[in-house]
Each structure stands twice: as C-alpha cells, then as structure tokens.
Design a protein around this motif. Sequence first.
Motif, PDB file in Angstrom:
ATOM      1  N   LYS A 105     -15.322  58.329 -21.964  1.00 20.09           N
ATOM      2  CA  LYS A 105     -15.328  58.956 -20.636  1.00 20.09           C
ATOM      3  C   LYS A 105     -16.694  59.553 -20.288  1.00 20.09           C
ATOM      4  CE  LYS A 105     -10.387  60.111 -20.778  1.00 20.09           C
ATOM      5  NZ  LYS A 105      -9.398  61.216 -20.844  1.00 20.09           N
ATOM      6  N   SER A 106     -17.566  59.702 -21.284  1.00 19.29           N
ATOM      7  CA  SER A 106     -18.876  60.308 -21.025  1.00 19.29           C
ATOM      8  C   SER A 106     -19.761  59.346 -20.249  1.00 19.29           C
ATOM      9  CB  SER A 106     -19.548  60.697 -22.344  1.00 19.29           C
ATOM     10  OG  SER A 106     -19.833  59.545 -23.131  1.00 19.29           O
ATOM     11  N   ALA A 107     -20.764  59.911 -19.575  1.00 17.77           N
ATOM     12  CA  ALA A 107     -21.687  59.086 -18.787  1.00 17.77           C
ATOM     13  C   ALA A 107     -22.696  58.422 -19.718  1.00 17.77           C
ATOM     14  CB  ALA A 107     -22.402  59.946 -17.755  1.00 17.77           C
ATOM     15  N   PRO A 146     -18.112  27.873 -24.265  1.00 21.82           N
ATOM     16  CA  PRO A 146     -19.107  28.882 -24.679  1.00 21.82           C
ATOM     17  C   PRO A 146     -18.949  30.176 -23.882  1.00 21.82           C
ATOM     18  CG  PRO A 146     -20.118  27.290 -23.207  1.00 21.82           C
ATOM     19  CD  PRO A 146     -18.698  26.829 -23.406  1.00 21.82           C
ATOM     20  N   TYR A 147     -19.383  31.293 -24.501  1.00 16.25           N
ATOM     21  CA  TYR A 147     -19.275  32.618 -23.881  1.00 16.25           C
ATOM     22  C   TYR A 147     -20.657  33.258 -23.774  1.00 16.25           C
ATOM     23  CZ  TYR A 147     -14.173  32.598 -24.285  1.00 16.25           C
ATOM     24  OH  TYR A 147     -12.835  32.313 -24.137  1.00 16.25           O
ATOM     25  N   THR A 148     -20.839  34.033 -22.703  1.00 19.46           N
ATOM     26  CA  THR A 148     -22.056  34.825 -22.538  1.00 19.46           C
ATOM     27  C   THR A 148     -21.731  36.307 -22.687  1.00 19.46           C
ATOM     28  OG1 THR A 148     -21.739  34.908 -20.132  1.00 19.46           O
ATOM     29  CG2 THR A 148     -23.133  33.129 -20.999  1.00 19.46           C
ATOM     30  N   ILE A 149     -22.778  37.104 -22.946  1.00 17.30           N
ATOM     31  CA  ILE A 149     -22.626  38.559 -23.111  1.00 17.30           C
ATOM     32  C   ILE A 149     -22.801  39.228 -21.751  1.00 17.30           C
ATOM     33  CG2 ILE A 149     -23.514  40.615 -24.263  1.00 17.30           C
ATOM     34  CD1 ILE A 149     -22.268  38.562 -26.167  1.00 17.30           C
ATOM     35  N   LYS A 150     -21.832  40.060 -21.371  1.00 15.90           N
ATOM     36  CA  LYS A 150     -21.932  40.769 -20.089  1.00 15.90           C
ATOM     37  C   LYS A 150     -22.503  42.174 -20.299  1.00 15.90           C
ATOM     38  CE  LYS A 150     -19.464  42.113 -15.906  1.00 15.90           C
ATOM     39  NZ  LYS A 150     -18.168  42.204 -15.185  1.00 15.90           N
ATOM     40  N   ASN A 151     -21.712  43.080 -20.869  1.00 14.49           N
ATOM     41  CA  ASN A 151     -22.168  44.465 -21.079  1.00 14.49           C
ATOM     42  C   ASN A 151     -22.356  44.728 -22.565  1.00 14.49           C
ATOM     43  OD1 ASN A 151     -21.967  45.304 -18.279  1.00 14.49           O
ATOM     44  ND2 ASN A 151     -19.735  45.208 -18.559  1.00 14.49           N
ATOM     45  N   ILE A 152     -23.395  45.505 -22.900  1.00  8.19           N
ATOM     46  CA  ILE A 152     -23.638  45.917 -24.293  1.00  8.19           C
ATOM     47  C   ILE A 152     -23.486  47.429 -24.353  1.00  8.19           C
ATOM     48  CG2 ILE A 152     -25.263  45.913 -26.216  1.00  8.19           C
ATOM     49  CD1 ILE A 152     -26.590  43.476 -24.925  1.00  8.19           C
ATOM     50  N   ASN A 153     -22.370  47.886 -24.926  1.00 11.13           N
ATOM     51  CA  ASN A 153     -22.060  49.313 -25.016  1.00 11.13           C
ATOM     52  C   ASN A 153     -22.273  49.789 -26.451  1.00 11.13           C
ATOM     53  OD1 ASN A 153     -21.023  49.249 -22.275  1.00 11.13           O
ATOM     54  ND2 ASN A 153     -19.217  48.224 -23.131  1.00 11.13           N
ATOM     55  N   ILE A 154     -23.084  50.836 -26.610  1.00 11.49           N
ATOM     56  CA  ILE A 154     -23.408  51.348 -27.943  1.00 11.49           C
ATOM     57  C   ILE A 154     -22.897  52.780 -28.066  1.00 11.49           C
ATOM     58  CG2 ILE A 154     -25.262  51.844 -29.581  1.00 11.49           C
ATOM     59  CD1 ILE A 154     -26.940  49.725 -28.174  1.00 11.49           C
ATOM     60  N   PHE A 155     -22.140  53.027 -29.153  1.00 10.68           N
ATOM     61  CA  PHE A 155     -21.607  54.362 -29.455  1.00 10.68           C
ATOM     62  C   PHE A 155     -22.242  54.835 -30.766  1.00 10.68           C
ATOM     63  CE2 PHE A 155     -18.586  52.011 -26.957  1.00 10.68           C
ATOM     64  CZ  PHE A 155     -18.094  52.921 -26.028  1.00 10.68           C
ATOM     65  N   ASP A 175     -13.139  59.290 -29.852  1.00  9.84           N
ATOM     66  CA  ASP A 175     -13.159  58.004 -29.150  1.00  9.84           C
ATOM     67  C   ASP A 175     -12.980  58.153 -27.638  1.00  9.84           C
ATOM     68  OD1 ASP A 175     -12.832  54.883 -29.372  1.00  9.84           O
ATOM     69  OD2 ASP A 175     -11.174  55.574 -28.124  1.00  9.84           O
ATOM     70  N   SER A 176     -11.922  58.814 -27.227  1.00  8.15           N
ATOM     71  CA  SER A 176     -11.637  58.900 -25.787  1.00  8.15           C
ATOM     72  C   SER A 176     -12.697  59.709 -25.047  1.00  8.15           C
ATOM     73  CB  SER A 176     -10.247  59.521 -25.557  1.00  8.15           C
ATOM     74  OG  SER A 176     -10.166  60.803 -26.165  1.00  8.15           O
ATOM     75  N   ALA A 177     -13.185  60.790 -25.667  1.00  9.26           N
ATOM     76  CA  ALA A 177     -14.217  61.607 -25.022  1.00  9.26           C
ATOM     77  C   ALA A 177     -15.503  60.821 -24.843  1.00  9.26           C
ATOM     78  CB  ALA A 177     -14.468  62.866 -25.847  1.00  9.26           C
ATOM     79  N   TYR A 212     -23.654  55.541 -25.244  1.00  9.84           N
ATOM     80  CA  TYR A 212     -22.740  56.684 -25.089  1.00  9.84           C
ATOM     81  C   TYR A 212     -23.044  57.682 -26.214  1.00  9.84           C
ATOM     82  CZ  TYR A 212     -20.139  53.693 -21.873  1.00  9.84           C
ATOM     83  OH  TYR A 212     -19.766  52.887 -20.816  1.00  9.84           O
ATOM     84  N   ASP A 213     -23.976  58.574 -25.965  1.00 13.45           N
ATOM     85  CA  ASP A 213     -24.428  59.526 -26.981  1.00 13.45           C
ATOM     86  C   ASP A 213     -24.772  60.854 -26.308  1.00 13.45           C
ATOM     87  OD1 ASP A 213     -25.286  60.642 -29.343  1.00 13.45           O
ATOM     88  OD2 ASP A 213     -27.234  59.632 -29.368  1.00 13.45           O
ATOM     89  N   PRO A 214     -23.748  61.606 -25.851  1.00 10.15           N
ATOM     90  CA  PRO A 214     -24.024  62.850 -25.123  1.00 10.15           C
ATOM     91  C   PRO A 214     -24.794  63.876 -25.963  1.00 10.15           C
ATOM     92  CG  PRO A 214     -21.679  62.644 -25.661  1.00 10.15           C
ATOM     93  CD  PRO A 214     -22.305  61.324 -25.959  1.00 10.15           C
TER      94      PRO A 214
END
Length: 774
Positions: free
Chosen positions: A270-272, A248-257, A265-267, A282-284
Amino acid sequence: MTIRIRFSLFILACLTLAACSTTRSLKPGQILYTGAEIRINPDSSVKIADQKSVKENLLDKTRPKPNSAFLGIKYGLMIYNLAGEPKKPTGGIRNWLRKKGQAPVLLSEVKLPYNNAVLTSYLISQGYLQSNVAGDTVIKGKKGKAIYTANTGIRYKINSVTFPKDSGGLTRIVNEHKDKTLLKAGNFYDLDIFKNERERIDNDLKEQGYFYFSPDYLILQVDSTIGKNLVDIRVKVKDIAPDAGLKPYTIKNINIFPNYSLRRDSALRKSAPEIYNDFRIYDPRHTFKPLLFNRLVFFKKDELYNRKDHNQSLNRMVNIGAFQAVKAEFVPIDSFRNDQLDLNIYLTPLKKNSLTFSVTGTSKSNNFVGSEVKLTQTTRNLFRGAEQLDVSASGGFESQFGSGASQGLNSYSFTAEGKLTFPRFITPFKEINSTNAYIPKTVALLSYQLLHRGSLYNINSFKGQYGYKWNENKYKEHAFNPISVNYVTSGLLTSDSAKKDSILNVTPGLINVLEKQFIIGSTYSFTYTNQFEDYRRNTMYLNATLETGGNVWGMFAGKNKEGNKAIAGIALNRFVRIEADFRDYFKVTKTVTWANRIDLGYGYAYGNQTTLPFVRQFFAGGTNDIRAWAARSIGPGTYYYKNDPAVVNSNYIDQSGDIKALISSELRFKMVSRLYGAAFVDAGNIWLRKKNPEDKRQGTEFQLKNALNEFAVGTGAGLRVDASIFVIRLDVAFPIRKPYNEEGKRWVLNEVDFGSGAWRKDNLVYNIGIGYPF
C-alpha cells in the motif's frame, strides 16, 4: 619387546579375529549377503563396448548394498559383533557400539524381481533395446551372493533426427538452433541424452520469452522398426501442451520490495513506490539506495523475458551477501489472456550486525601458524549500498612434538583486522560495471599481527591493502591488489644486551629476522576450483599468486644514506615472488579418496637484497607440509641445523628460502561413523636463489640438476575426526629420505625400526592440526 608393543599386538590380533568372524551374530537360517556379481552375455559371442563401465553401473544399481569394508575388513560389522546383544533396550556401551557399527545385511533382503527390472530398464535406456536381466542367488555356508546375468543384444544407434516443420514462432526458434542438437546420426541411443536434448530446446525457448514452456511439452518419438539396429527420432511438441507455454511473454512492471517480510506485506504494497529507471521500489524506510538495484536486476521494462537475465539477477541478489531470502515472482497479467508478466522481487535483509566464531587450519607456505580461532563482528549495508564491514580478532598456534621438534618453542600469534567490502569496482578514474552473474568487490583492509616465537623473539606486522576481487565464472576467481603495504618490526625477548649478543652469536641467521622491513607493492591471485561439484569423481584446486615489492611504488621513494630506495629511512624490499599451489582429489570409491598436491614457489630479490624478506620467504616442514620434520626445520638444500657446529641454540630453527618445491600424496578412507584414516607421503625442500656472502651455511643454493636429489621424503599415517563444522587431525610421520646425509646414504628405509625406542625417539613426529593438510 616392551609391554606396550605386546599389548598393541594383542589388540591388533583381537581386532583381526573379530573382523574375520562376520557371521557369528547370525541367527539360525540367516545368510550374510556378501554382494552382487554381474555377468554380461556369458553364453554369447556378443561383446559390448566399455563392458567394465557398464558392469560398474549395473552393480551400483543393485539393492541392498552389502556391509561396507576397507581392505577386506568390514569395520562396521566388526564393531556391531563386538558389541554383542545389549542387555537393556537403551543406554549402555553395547547399544552405543551397535549404533556406531553396522548390522549384518541378509540375503533375504535381496529382491531379485525388483533388481532384474531396474537393471533391464537401465540397459534399455542405454540403447540395448532387446536386453533382459535374470538374477539368482548362490549360498556357501552362512554367506550368500546374488548373480545377475544380462543378455544385452546389440546396442542401437541413431539413423536420423527430424524436427517440427510448421512455421510457428516456437518451432521457428527450435529449427534455428537445431544445429546445436545433442542427437547426432551414428551416435548410440541414450535416454540421458534425450533428456538433455529436451532441456536444451527448453533453454533456447526460455531465452526468447517462452516463460511457461516446459521440457515435458516435448516428445521424442522413436521408431526402432527400420532394422539394422537403428532408430529414427522425431522431435515433436505435444498436442496437449497448454497455450500459455506456446507463446512468448514480455515484462511489464518491475516491483522491488527491498525490506520485505510477511508481517509487513500488506503495508508495503500500500506504500507509495519510488520510481527509479524501470523499477518501482517499495522501501519507505529507505533501507537501500535505489542505485544498488541497477547492479542487481538485469530485466528492463517491455523487453522479452529471458532465462539469462533471470539467473544473473537471482545470482547477484544471493551473492551480494545482504539478503537472507531472495524471491523473484513472475505474475501473468489478466490470467494468461495476454502476453505480459509483472515481476515482483522480494528481498529480506540479513541482520545489520552479527557475531561469528570460527576454527580454521591454514596451509600457505609462508604462514606462521597452522591453526587459529577467530571472532568476527560483521556490520552489513553500512552506507545503504550493501557494503560490509568485518572486524575480527584471531589467535593461532603451531605445535609439534617428537623428533626435531623444538622443546618449549611453540609459536602463537594474535591478529586484529578490519576489512571493508564494497559490492562494486571503485577506481580513481571511473566506476566499472560488470554484467555477469557474480558481484565484483572492492576491498580495503587494515591489520596487525603479533607473532610470539617461543622465548626468542616477537614479530609485529602492520598491513594495509586496497584491491579488487571478482569471479570470471563459478570456477575462476581473481584478486588484484594494486597497493599492499606491510611494515614489520621485531625484537628479542630480553633486555639484557649481553644476553642479546650471546643469542645472536650462537644463532646464525636470526639477525635477518630482527631487521625492520618495509614492503610496498602489488599482488595478483588466480583461483580455479570445481570442488563444489560433488557429482565429479575427480576434482581439483589451483591457486597461483604473483607479488611484487618496491617495483612501481619504489619509483616514488627516496634514498637512504646507503643509496638504497627507502621510506622514512627504512630500505624498501624489492622482489618478485610467484607461488602455484595445485591440488587434485580423486574418488577411488565412495569412501576412499586419493588426494595429491604440488606446491611450487620462486622468489627473486634485487636491489640491495639477495634474498626475499623473511615474512615472504618459503618454509618446509610442519603440520601442513612435510610432516616428518618439525616446522621450518628442513633446508635450505642439504643444510641441516643439527649438523652445524655453529648452531648452539637448536631451539631456533626458522630455516627459510627463496625457492620451494613440495609434493604430497595422501590416501583418505572412512573407517567408521565420523572417524577417518589416512596414509601419506610428503616430499620437497627449500633453497636460496643466491647465497649471501656472509652466510656460512653450506649446500643452501638452488641448482636445477641437484634439486630432486635434495628432496626430503617423509611418510606416515593419521586419524581424523570429521565433526562437519571442523576436522581434528592427528598424523604420525617419520623420514625415509634425509637430504642432509651424504650422497648414497640419503634413503633411510633400511633404518626404520618401530620396535626400537631410540629410533622412535629420533624419528617419529606427531602432528596435531585442525582441518585437512590440503
């Protein structure tokens, strides 16, 4: 007999002869393939259960299919033969007809060994483990068919089912849920059920974090050597299953774009990120409020992966209507060496603004028009919470011609509407959160509608509404509007007072339409449908609506000089209105559908009214109703405006009622290409619940014992051009039962005479519509 009828008979004869000569375009040595025949155990006393169904399934798997036909006529082949051999390779009417037609299917195209193998494989998958199929052909003249003889043997049953015994985490979960197994001792061997069982076990494991497990990692070992036509089944995890699929696997980080594109994509990476609860967003450009993702993403940091949260999150992100692309990516950390996943969610928003054009047909019993064109301006993500504003303008029309249709009294309407939708419940008390896969919605609406009724009158309707829509599941939808306000004014299209008096004197009932109406109340609607499931042979649709007027909200209203509940001097309409619209669609064959509809409505008015307000009453007749009569010309009850000597202005036929019953049955079939045909029967009527003493019409009140005897019945046929995005419909109908005739003479089948011009003029009604009638 007129020239027109003779010409029609000549064309019909030509078509019939062309349909009969299905082999005339064949070349020497070619044999027309007429289809397959299945014979099951013809030389044995063994009889199998559900033999008819097995034959149908076997027949469906044979290839090729013969030329399609309806009522024995091969229309596609007929058109192909009528076209003849084209004189040039492209262009011209002959090439066009051949493309629309269907080339003859030849017996030489039948591959007996292939079909034998396919049919044998199917029988084995159904538990006939000792079956075999042998095919042969039979030729008669220029036509031939294939005959497949299936010797099935006895169908095997399951004797026992065994699950893995070891104590590992994966097998522990399998055994915990084995009581839900689809494999039951005593049931028939069925390969489809075996596949479903593997998927059931896979789903149980996915709910417990086994992200990389697959149904292919399971094997169901079958022992058919125990005798008595029984099998033992052993469920086992394959030895070659990879390690990643067994933990089984657990969720570590949840990243939303939220504003993702490949170009950025690359910008974006790299954004905070903005940290919000368990999310890294990630929504500057701050396109969306972070709070929105609490309602869209169900995963939490450090919890086990599970399929339920996965599916619900995807469904919500897709159904919210703010994104054109949604992708959830689960990335293993350290290349499968540990048991953690990062979740990356990529969301590409739809354009902020869009303009759409649509053509629709309506079929509600109290709609004024049958079809409309609509232009809608949509603004999305209005307040950065995936809200949507729709501003639309639409124009509708309703037109019939023929018997009973009012000359020069075509109706049209114009509607302007603004609708603001919030993807959540908003209440005066507390925001309500839902946890299923569907987005609840709060909807605020303002609209204006103008109805122009020929040269008689205009109706202006202003409406405001606030309410909620939500899906219980994929089949059931609810809509509740706690407040709905409707203000209606109307007026005759003449300023001459003498002419006004003249119109009102010769048009009884029109005064009810011209009264100002103020309706404030609540509505609730329930919809059930499974029509989107194309694999079903039988689908259905149900819409039930409850509306109240002046009930709860009337407690806050004052009284007018007559002592009735009123606002601004206008009496409130107080009523309860119920309507249920049920539709059933049965696929007789792949190209023939039997559609049925029952529409029942009941309205109860009280206070200072005896009937429902005009804009809430029921109507009968028209392009989407009982098509053998003009719109709103039937009833109430046994009343008929043409039989009333007081009705001088017969152009005015807005007959309406408080009770309605409608039954329709329609057989729809494909003729060729996008051309479809239909044959139908419509029946029903409307009635008044309680007659107003000032109403001089006779036979209008509802009595249960007489209701069926007062049904109007019409029948007819139609053609439909299905252009995918919309359907153009032409129906021709005529009455076969007239409820306004004296008893004993209401059925008029004996009067039907297509050769009589007088009969056609008095009875045929032509309906032009957009979309199917139901």
